[in-house]
Motif scaffolding. Structure first.
Motif, PDB file in Angstrom:
ATOM      1  N   GLN A   4       0.858  -1.075  -0.008  1.00 24.27           N
ATOM      2  CA  GLN A   4       0.185   0.004  -0.079  1.00 24.27           C
ATOM      3  C   GLN A   4       0.813   1.446   0.167  1.00 24.27           C
ATOM      4  OE1 GLN A   4      -3.728  -0.184   2.134  1.00 24.27           O
ATOM      5  NE2 GLN A   4      -3.030  -2.023   3.292  1.00 24.27           N
ATOM      6  N   VAL A   5       2.040   1.148   0.133  1.00 18.72           N
ATOM      7  CA  VAL A   5       3.180   2.320  -0.046  1.00 18.72           C
ATOM      8  C   VAL A   5       3.923   2.458  -1.194  1.00 18.72           C
ATOM      9  CG1 VAL A   5       5.170   3.300   1.093  1.00 18.72           C
ATOM     10  CG2 VAL A   5       3.702   1.718   2.400  1.00 18.72           C
ATOM     11  N   PRO A   6       3.783   3.683  -1.953  1.00 16.62           N
ATOM     12  CA  PRO A   6       4.338   4.016  -2.978  1.00 16.62           C
ATOM     13  C   PRO A   6       5.758   3.636  -2.929  1.00 16.62           C
ATOM     14  CG  PRO A   6       3.122   5.951  -2.398  1.00 16.62           C
ATOM     15  CD  PRO A   6       3.332   5.004  -1.456  1.00 16.62           C
ATOM     16  N   PRO A   7       6.294   3.052  -4.359  1.00 10.98           N
ATOM     17  CA  PRO A   7       7.778   2.683  -4.396  1.00 10.98           C
ATOM     18  C   PRO A   7       8.836   3.327  -3.747  1.00 10.98           C
ATOM     19  CG  PRO A   7       6.499   1.799  -6.445  1.00 10.98           C
ATOM     20  CD  PRO A   7       5.607   2.865  -5.741  1.00 10.98           C
ATOM     21  N   ALA A   8       8.923   4.788  -3.867  1.00 12.48           N
ATOM     22  CA  ALA A   8       9.879   5.744  -3.674  1.00 12.48           C
ATOM     23  C   ALA A   8       9.816   5.613  -2.073  1.00 12.48           C
ATOM     24  CB  ALA A   8       9.596   6.942  -4.149  1.00 12.48           C
ATOM     25  N   ARG A   9       8.676   5.748  -1.564  1.00 12.98           N
ATOM     26  CA  ARG A   9       8.364   5.799  -0.052  1.00 12.98           C
ATOM     27  C   ARG A   9       8.755   4.569   0.566  1.00 12.98           C
ATOM     28  NH1 ARG A   9       9.029  10.176   2.836  1.00 12.98           N
ATOM     29  NH2 ARG A   9       7.629  10.352   4.554  1.00 12.98           N
ATOM     30  N   ARG A  10       8.555   3.422   0.000  1.00 18.59           N
ATOM     31  CA  ARG A  10       8.823   1.995   0.331  1.00 18.59           C
ATOM     32  C   ARG A  10      10.385   1.816   0.406  1.00 18.59           C
ATOM     33  NH1 ARG A  10       6.790  -2.116  -3.988  1.00 18.59           N
ATOM     34  NH2 ARG A  10       4.789  -0.990  -3.415  1.00 18.59           N
ATOM     35  N   ALA A  11      11.045   2.481  -0.563  1.00 20.11           N
ATOM     36  CA  ALA A  11      12.654   2.328  -0.796  1.00 20.11           C
ATOM     37  C   ALA A  11      13.124   3.077   0.598  1.00 20.11           C
ATOM     38  CB  ALA A  11      13.132   2.672  -1.864  1.00 20.11           C
TER      39      ALA A  11
END
Length: 311
Positions: A244-251
């Motif tokens: 549920q977290v956008p990829p950049a924020r996930r990274a």
């Protein structure tokens, strides 16, 4: 991936063999141009099958027949839409603790648990639940969490937890009947055992409510982690959250979790947290990758019902 594709994938990989009702409904939605048009008017993150089905159940709609489901959902779309925009998929499955337990019990004790995406915090009590691995029973009382383990032996002790806290954009209150009712609505229709498990786990948590902080998994994690007591092993954990977290924020979160003292325990789908050279999963069902400090350990079913160690 189109919305129709998302519903087909949910039906075939998650609901198949697990919830016949949701498998039928998801396939029906995938073929329904009217429902798909309404869903496509929502933000992409709000089109999830689990969210639509949970909201319709929560609002008292039928989920046992696709025709009745369609009629009800179209007739009540303003209320369904409003709930899908304000509620979130926050499945708080205590059963996941059974798959996590072999990892948690093997870490240096005692533990300070910090769960990201904690929902109501039911996965913060692995020391309070009982477990059954085949014919091996660990602990006493309710709930009893069942897990089929392969590739490793069952744990012989439960962890010692001296501090527990959770971080969530929208924490749920285990002492609030409305919040527990939403958690109940997220449980799939046929899963009466999970509904009973939710009630038992909620009673455990309500007797000693966890500290839940409303906040972001990157911005607010360091301050909460700094509150863990000295002398305890900090364990940052999460299960089925990062999709549920956008990829950049996930990274950014992954980099932060690696940098914090202590350990990082994750259980996420293989396309959410990528790991090189994973063995094939044991069957075609959806499995998460259980990992410790970024090292994959096992395939884990999303409700904790099984874990297949890599050996």
């Amino acid at each position: 991936m189109t919305t129709a594709d998302r519903y087909v994938e949910f039906a075939s990989r998650e609901a198949h063999g697990v919830s016949p009702a949701y498998e039928r409904l998801a396939h029906a939605v995938a073929r329904d141009d009217d429902l798909l048009a309404l869903l496509d008017d929502l933000p992409p993150a709000r089109r999830q099958p689990q969210l639509l089905l949970g909201v319709v159940r929560w609002l008292g709609g039928p989920v046992d027949d696709p025709v009745a489901f369609r009629t009800h959902t179209l007739a009540h779309w303003p209320a369904v839409r409003a709930a899908m925009l304000t509620r979130a998929v926050q499945t708080n499955e205590a059963g996941r603790c059974a798959a996590l337990l072999p990892v948690l019990a093997a870490l240096p004790q005692p533990l300070a648990l910090l769960e990201v995406g904690a929902s109501a915090g039911l996965c913060l009590y692995p020391d309070r639940y009982a477990y059954r691995y085949g014919d091996h029973l660990l602990g006493a009382g309710e709930p009893v969490l069942d897990c089929a383990l392969t590739g490793t032996g069952p744990p012989t002790t439960r962890p010692e937890v001296v501090w527990r806290a959770g971080l969530d954009l929208n924490p749920l209150d285990v002492t609030d009947p409305a919040d527990v009712g939403w958690l109940d609505a997220l449980i799939w229709p046929e899963h009466t055992h999970r509904r009973a498990r939710l009630r038992a786990a909620a009673a455990v948590a309500a007797a000693d409510p966890p500290e839940l902080v409303r906040g972001d998994l990157v911005d607010d994690l360091p301050a909460l982690a700094a509150r863990a007591p000295a002398g305890a092993t900090l364990v940052v954990l999460h299960t089925s959250v990062l999709y549920q977290v956008p990829p950049a924020r996930r990274a950014a979160f992954v980099a932060l979790a690696r940098a914090l003292p202590g350990h990082w325990v994750s259980a996420e789908a293989a396309d959410v947290l990528a790991h090189p050279a994973l063995p094939s999963p044991p069957d075609g069902a959806l499995h998460n990758v259980l990992a410790l400090d970024g090292t994959p350990l096992a395939w884990m079913r999303s409700h904790g019902q099984s874990a297949h160690w890599f050996g």
